[in-house]
Design an enzyme around this catalytic site. Structure first.
Site, PDB file in Angstrom:
ATOM      1  N   ASP A  74       0.824  -1.206   0.000  1.00 21.98           N
ATOM      2  CA  ASP A  74       0.000   0.000   0.000  1.00 21.98           C
ATOM      3  C   ASP A  74       0.858   1.255   0.000  1.00 21.98           C
ATOM      4  O   ASP A  74       2.065   1.213   0.277  1.00 21.98           O
ATOM      5  CB  ASP A  74      -0.956   0.011   1.191  1.00 21.98           C
ATOM      6  CG  ASP A  74      -0.232   0.095   2.536  1.00 21.98           C
ATOM      7  OD1 ASP A  74       0.788  -0.609   2.703  1.00 21.98           O
ATOM      8  OD2 ASP A  74      -0.678   0.845   3.424  1.00 21.98           O
ATOM      9  N   GLU A 128      -0.119  -1.149   5.595  1.00 26.29           N
ATOM     10  CA  GLU A 128       0.911  -0.799   6.584  1.00 26.29           C
ATOM     11  C   GLU A 128       0.840   0.663   6.973  1.00 26.29           C
ATOM     12  O   GLU A 128       1.244   1.042   8.078  1.00 26.29           O
ATOM     13  CB  GLU A 128       2.297  -1.127   6.023  1.00 26.29           C
ATOM     14  CG  GLU A 128       3.443  -0.963   7.010  1.00 26.29           C
ATOM     15  CD  GLU A 128       4.093   0.427   6.988  1.00 26.29           C
ATOM     16  OE1 GLU A 128       4.968   0.677   7.834  1.00 26.29           O
ATOM     17  OE2 GLU A 128       3.731   1.254   6.113  1.00 26.29           O
TER      18      GLU A 128
END
Length: 355
Positions: A74, A128
């Site tokens: 991400d 994350e």
């Protein structure tokens, strides 16, 4: 239209460009996770498992040692920095540095190393960059801990292609000063909480940072006000002022010790914890870590930010940060990754794994 497929046999630079151009802001990783799953499904030497939008790909060669190579897929939100741009020396764009360059390196290794000298677990995980509850590595560790066991782990966070060992812990608290409301025209009838918060800021201004040396690495702690709020109207003395403080503590300090320090530091004020995560000791004593440091060239630096290295440490797996890109560029609109570092990281890891 963006090509949603990945060619893992491509050069690492071209692969990084493809990974970057599949937008994957946190909670929107499905397209990239689908592309990674499809690409890994055709790799005969890997056992692939998907949990949510996280992928785990493992070799099972019966080697005496297993290492984990992990990276989050991400990114932070777009900031007019896609699609990727290649200027011949750097790749520019969202996620090039944090940390799709590292993800591309790991994907290349997953495809092209059928018989590494250690068994390898590759983890490509979601979310994350946001609240811990969504973190894909944490979810995998809770739901299928057997998938992330190992003797040593490498988190492909940007580190300028040098080993950054351990990481500092982080504690965020709200420190509250109280007062009593009154009309500002009759201020002597009340007590101004914002003025009282001056003592909180004064203590922070006099803070003397601890710099402990751990395994030969000097960490630098920090205690800083990061937000302040107070006031109800422009003609009313505020009865509350809240200073949000972030404490970055060295990995020789536990979360409980960090909290005790902060409470003592702000004695006389209310202190409420809003976020806490432990640090991670360097963990350079295990043979795999020593061999890896030697392969990289022997240079090791401390990690000042918090990373999922701490999560691996919590699982009992020594871990380091190692990846292409300058960590100072993470989350910046102008982030980029040097092409040379993409190639050198791939070559170093390939050599270490016996290719």
């Amino acid at each position: 239209m963006t090509d949603m497929s990945l060619d893992l046999t491509a050069d690492v630079v071209a692969l990084t460009e493809s990974v970057v151009d599949i937008e994957s802001v946190s909670r929107n990783e499905k397209a990239l996770a689908d592309a990674i799953e499809q690409a890994l499904a055709g790799v005969a030497h890997l056992e692939v498992t998907r949990i949510g939008h996280s992928l785990v790909a493992r070799t099972n060669l019966g080697r005496p040692e297993r290492v984990v190579i992990a990276g989050h897929i991400d990114t932070v939100p777009l900031n007019r920095n896609l699609p990727v741009r290649n200027d011949g020396d750097h790749l520019h764009g969202l996620g090039t540095c944090d940390m799709k360059g590292g993800v591309a390196v790991a994907l290349r290794l997953a495809q092209t190393l059928p018989e590494p000298n250690r068994d390898v677990t590759f983890v490509f995980y979601e979310a994350e960059e946001i609240d811990d509850v969504y973190n894909g590595l944490g979810i995998v560790a809770r739901e299928r801990p057997d998938l992330v066991t190992g003797d040593f782990a490498i988190l492909m966070e940007p580190s300028d292609a040098v080993v950054e060992a351990g990481c500092q812990g982080t504690l965020r608290v709200e420190v509250t000063a109280r007062g009593e409301r009154a009309h500002s025209a009759r201020s002597w009838r009340g007590s101004n909480a914002i003025h009282a918060a001056g003592e909180i800021l004064g203590r922070l201004g006099e803070y003397d940072a601890r710099k402990p040396v751990i395994d030969g690495l000097e960490y630098h702690e920090g205690l800083n006000a990061v937000m302040i709020s107070g006031g109800v109207a422009t003609n009313v003395l505020p009865d509350e002022c809240v200073v949000t403080v972030n404490y970055r503590f060295a990995p020789d300090t536990s979360e409980a010790e960090a909290l005790a320090f902060v409470k003592d530091f702000f004695d006389g004020f209310e202190v409420e914890v809003t976020d806490s995560a432990p640090g991670a000791l360097p963990g350079l004593g295990v043979p795999a870590a020593q061999a890896f440091v030697e392969a990289v060239g022997g240079t090791v630096s401390p990690k000042f930010g918090w990373t999922d290295v701490a999560r691996f440490t919590g699982l009992g797996i020594p871990a380091v940060n190692y990846g292409p890109g300058d960590p100072m560029l993470a989350h910046k609109q102008e982030e980029f990754v040097p092409i040379e570092q993409l190639r050198s990281c791939e070559t170093t890891l390939r050599t270490w794994l016996g290719a």
